[in-house]
Scaffold this motif. Structure first.
Motif, short mmCIF file in Angstrom:
data_model
loop_
_atom_site.label_atom_id
_atom_site.label_comp_id
_atom_site.label_asym_id
_atom_site.label_seq_id
_atom_site.Cartn_x
_atom_site.Cartn_y
_atom_site.Cartn_z
N ALA A 233 0.83 -1.21 0.00
CA ALA A 233 0.00 0.00 0.00
C ALA A 233 0.86 1.25 0.00
N PHE A 234 1.97 1.22 0.74
CA PHE A 234 2.89 2.35 0.78
C PHE A 234 3.49 2.60 -0.61
N GLY A 235 3.92 1.52 -1.26
CA GLY A 235 4.49 1.66 -2.59
C GLY A 235 3.46 2.11 -3.62
N ALA A 236 2.25 1.56 -3.55
CA ALA A 236 1.22 1.88 -4.53
C ALA A 236 0.74 3.33 -4.39
N CYS A 237 0.55 3.80 -3.16
CA CYS A 237 0.00 5.15 -2.99
C CYS A 237 1.01 6.22 -3.41
N THR A 238 2.30 5.96 -3.20
CA THR A 238 3.30 6.94 -3.64
C THR A 238 3.51 6.88 -5.15
N THR A 239 3.34 5.69 -5.75
CA THR A 239 3.31 5.61 -7.20
C THR A 239 2.15 6.43 -7.75
N CYS A 240 0.98 6.31 -7.11
CA CYS A 240 -0.20 7.06 -7.55
C CYS A 240 0.00 8.57 -7.37
N PHE A 241 0.73 8.96 -6.32
CA PHE A 241 1.02 10.37 -6.12
C PHE A 241 1.71 10.95 -7.34
N THR A 242 2.75 10.26 -7.82
CA THR A 242 3.46 10.73 -9.00
C THR A 242 2.62 10.59 -10.26
N ALA A 243 1.93 9.45 -10.40
CA ALA A 243 1.17 9.18 -11.62
C ALA A 243 0.06 10.21 -11.83
N TYR A 244 -0.72 10.49 -10.79
CA TYR A 244 -1.82 11.44 -10.93
C TYR A 244 -1.31 12.87 -11.06
N SER A 245 -0.20 13.16 -10.44
CA SER A 245 0.39 14.48 -10.61
C SER A 245 0.74 14.73 -12.07
N LEU A 246 1.38 13.74 -12.69
CA LEU A 246 1.81 13.89 -14.07
C LEU A 246 0.63 13.90 -15.04
N LEU A 366 -8.56 3.07 -1.46
CA LEU A 366 -8.78 4.19 -0.55
C LEU A 366 -7.45 4.88 -0.23
N ILE A 367 -6.45 4.10 0.13
CA ILE A 367 -5.14 4.66 0.46
C ILE A 367 -4.51 5.31 -0.77
N ASP A 368 -4.57 4.59 -1.90
CA ASP A 368 -3.95 5.10 -3.13
C ASP A 368 -4.54 6.45 -3.54
N ASN A 369 -5.84 6.56 -3.46
CA ASN A 369 -6.48 7.76 -3.98
C ASN A 369 -6.45 8.94 -3.02
N ILE A 370 -6.47 8.68 -1.72
CA ILE A 370 -6.31 9.80 -0.79
C ILE A 370 -4.92 10.40 -0.93
N VAL A 371 -3.90 9.54 -0.99
CA VAL A 371 -2.53 10.03 -1.12
C VAL A 371 -2.22 10.44 -2.55
N GLY A 372 -2.59 9.57 -3.51
CA GLY A 372 -2.22 9.81 -4.90
C GLY A 372 -3.06 10.87 -5.58
N LEU A 373 -4.34 10.57 -5.77
CA LEU A 373 -5.22 11.49 -6.48
C LEU A 373 -5.60 12.68 -5.61
N GLY A 374 -5.73 12.46 -4.30
CA GLY A 374 -6.13 13.55 -3.42
C GLY A 374 -5.03 14.58 -3.17
N LEU A 375 -3.79 14.09 -3.02
CA LEU A 375 -2.69 14.99 -2.67
C LEU A 375 -1.78 15.33 -3.84
N GLY A 376 -1.63 14.41 -4.80
CA GLY A 376 -0.69 14.63 -5.89
C GLY A 376 -0.99 15.88 -6.72
N PRO A 377 -2.15 15.95 -7.40
CA PRO A 377 -2.46 17.15 -8.18
C PRO A 377 -2.51 18.43 -7.34
N GLN A 378 -3.01 18.30 -6.09
CA GLN A 378 -3.06 19.48 -5.23
C GLN A 378 -1.66 19.96 -4.90
N PHE A 379 -0.73 19.03 -4.65
CA PHE A 379 0.66 19.39 -4.39
C PHE A 379 1.25 20.17 -5.57
N VAL A 380 1.04 19.67 -6.78
CA VAL A 380 1.60 20.33 -7.96
C VAL A 380 0.99 21.73 -8.13
#
Length: 437
Positions: A233-246, A366-380
């Motif tokens: 889950a740790f690896g997947a959510c941080t992958t999603c963070f980068t993926a959704y940001s890009l 849930l974990i992937d999208n809160i960290v990845g989709l929820g935080l990634g685009p917002q971070f950028v």
């Protein structure tokens, strides 16, 4: 005359078979991603019409959709472990398709935000139910490839969203693009209900599904005790963070830093994420299945390598002044954004009993999208706004480069998961065998 019944029987077998069902579920995932990812290609037009900042765009692409998509996924997955998954998918599909069309009818920013929230609620009901149906249709040694075929729906959805969405938006405006994007899902709802059957649970696992689904608290305790799940889950959510940001801000980057038109951006994104990404996603699942027969840790090692491979090219992609060089360097980072899905979903479902699978997948989502989709685009978006006073139009370049740091973290997560997953999967299988005995 005697051949007609045989021909009819063969056709019915094909339509009701697992290949047909996999194709329909993949098509649903495809329209899921059309409706989800069409917004990034429309961001320049939406920004201009409503006068939004990059932070507001990040909110619209990320948390507005992700928080409700992620949180609703868990209760809907609990339903999927208990009810007819086909009907649950149909209702969810009809809802998010209708809400996508509503996005094209709004007149104010807050209305668009609400429509995206409801789109997320609808999409939450399709993923875990579909992925557990696929697992029930295929034997263990073919599941990662089947899950990867399903995952290519994301890449193909991005292809259609960017290519067709960009062309439609440039010709008729962003509202028309939303309305057209919602139509295929309504057609698929009818096809799903009339041609697809709900497969028996645990049919290829050598064990019968439990008489009743496992309570949520029990599943959560099982997952928390699993080191393989926690690291995955740790690896997947941080992958999603980068993926959704890009995927969310790369179209705006091409427009702002390289002056590309909406149609040109749509074609570039379709080729990068749709064509190249689809091939990479399928190959990752195929590779995990092939190598996993000898060593199950490849279900973690393949996503780890997919996270590591883009890192040397990221600085060239975002900092190169030449458009051709930037696009060439973007092939690997953007094509590997979904490569982890097939191996990871296959692994997660091996860590829990049959009637806990949808809940386990939804927990990961849930974990992937809160960290990845929820935080990634917002971070950028926030990083771009903060850097704009000093960097001007180049601010988005560095914000996207910073977001690729998530890939470094995800490599560590998947690598650590590999240290625990083989023993935990074998233990789960032994427990199931003892229970059957």
């Amino acid at each position: 005359m005697s051949q007609a019944p045989a021909s009819l029987e063969a056709r019915e077998s094909f339509i009701g078979g697992r290949g047909w069902t996999l194709g329909i579920l993949t098509s649903i995932y495809l329209v899921n991603f059309i409706d989800r990812q069409i917004l990034p290609i429309l961001l320049p037009q939406v920004k201009a019409e409503f006068g939004l900042s990059d932070s507001a765009l990040g909110l619209l692409v990320g948390p507005t959709f992700a928080l409700f998509y992620a949180t609703m996924g868990l209760p809907l997955a609990l339903l999927a472990d208990r009810v007819d998954r086909r009907r649950l998918i149909a209702v969810s599909l009809a809802l998010f398709s209708a809400m996508t069309m509503v996005c094209g009818l709004v007149t104010q920013f807050w209305q668009l935000a609400v429509a995206r929230v409801l789109t997320g609620v609808g999409e939450a009901g399709t993923g875990p139910a579909s992925q557990t149906m696929i697992t029930d249709m295929y034997p263990p040694q073919k599941r990662a490839r089947a899950q990867a075929v399903y995952a290519t729906g994301a890449n193909l959805g991005v292809l259609v969203a960017f290519a067709a969405g960009g062309a439609i938006a440039q010709a008729w405006g962003w509202r028309t693009a939303f309305i057209v994007a919602g139509l295929p899902g309504l057609v698929l709802t009818v096809i799903l209900l009339t041609t697809v059957r709900n497969p028996a649970r645990g049919a290829h696992d050598g064990r019968a599904a439990q008489a009743g689904a496992v309570p949520l608290g029990t599943v959560m305790r099982q997952l928390w005790r699993s080191r393989a799940f926690r690291w995955t889950a740790f690896g997947a959510c941080t992958t999603c963070f980068t993926a959704y940001s890009l995927s969310s801000f790369f179209p705006l980057f091409l427009s702002r830093s390289h002056g590309m038109s909406t149609r040109e951006i749509g074609l570039a994104m379709a080729l990068l994420i749709g064509v190249c990404g689809g091939l990479a996603t399928y190959f990752a699942g195929h590779l995990a299945d092939r190598l996993g027969r000898r060593d199950r840790r490849w279900y973690s090692w393949v996503p780890a390598l997919a996270a590591l491979a883009p890192l040397p090219l990221a600085p060239i992609c975002f900092l190169a002044p030449d458009t051709g060089l930037a696009l060439a360097a973007a092939v690997v980072p953007l094509s590997l954004t979904a490569a982890f899905i097939g191996p990871t979903i296959t692994l997660i479902q091996q860590l829990v009993p049959v009637r806990s699978r949808a809940t386990a997948v939804a927990t990961l989502i849930l974990i992937d999208n809160i960290v990845g989709l929820g935080l990634g685009p917002q971070f950028v978006g926030i990083a771009s706004d903060l850097l704009t006073p000093s960097l001007g139009t180049d601010a988005l370049r560095y914000a996207l480069l910073a977001a690729t740091g998530g890939s470094v973290v995800s490599f560590v997560g998947f690598f650590m998961a590999a240290r625990h997953m083989r023993a935990e999967v074998e233990q789960q299988e032994a427990d199931a065998s003892a229970s059957n005995g």
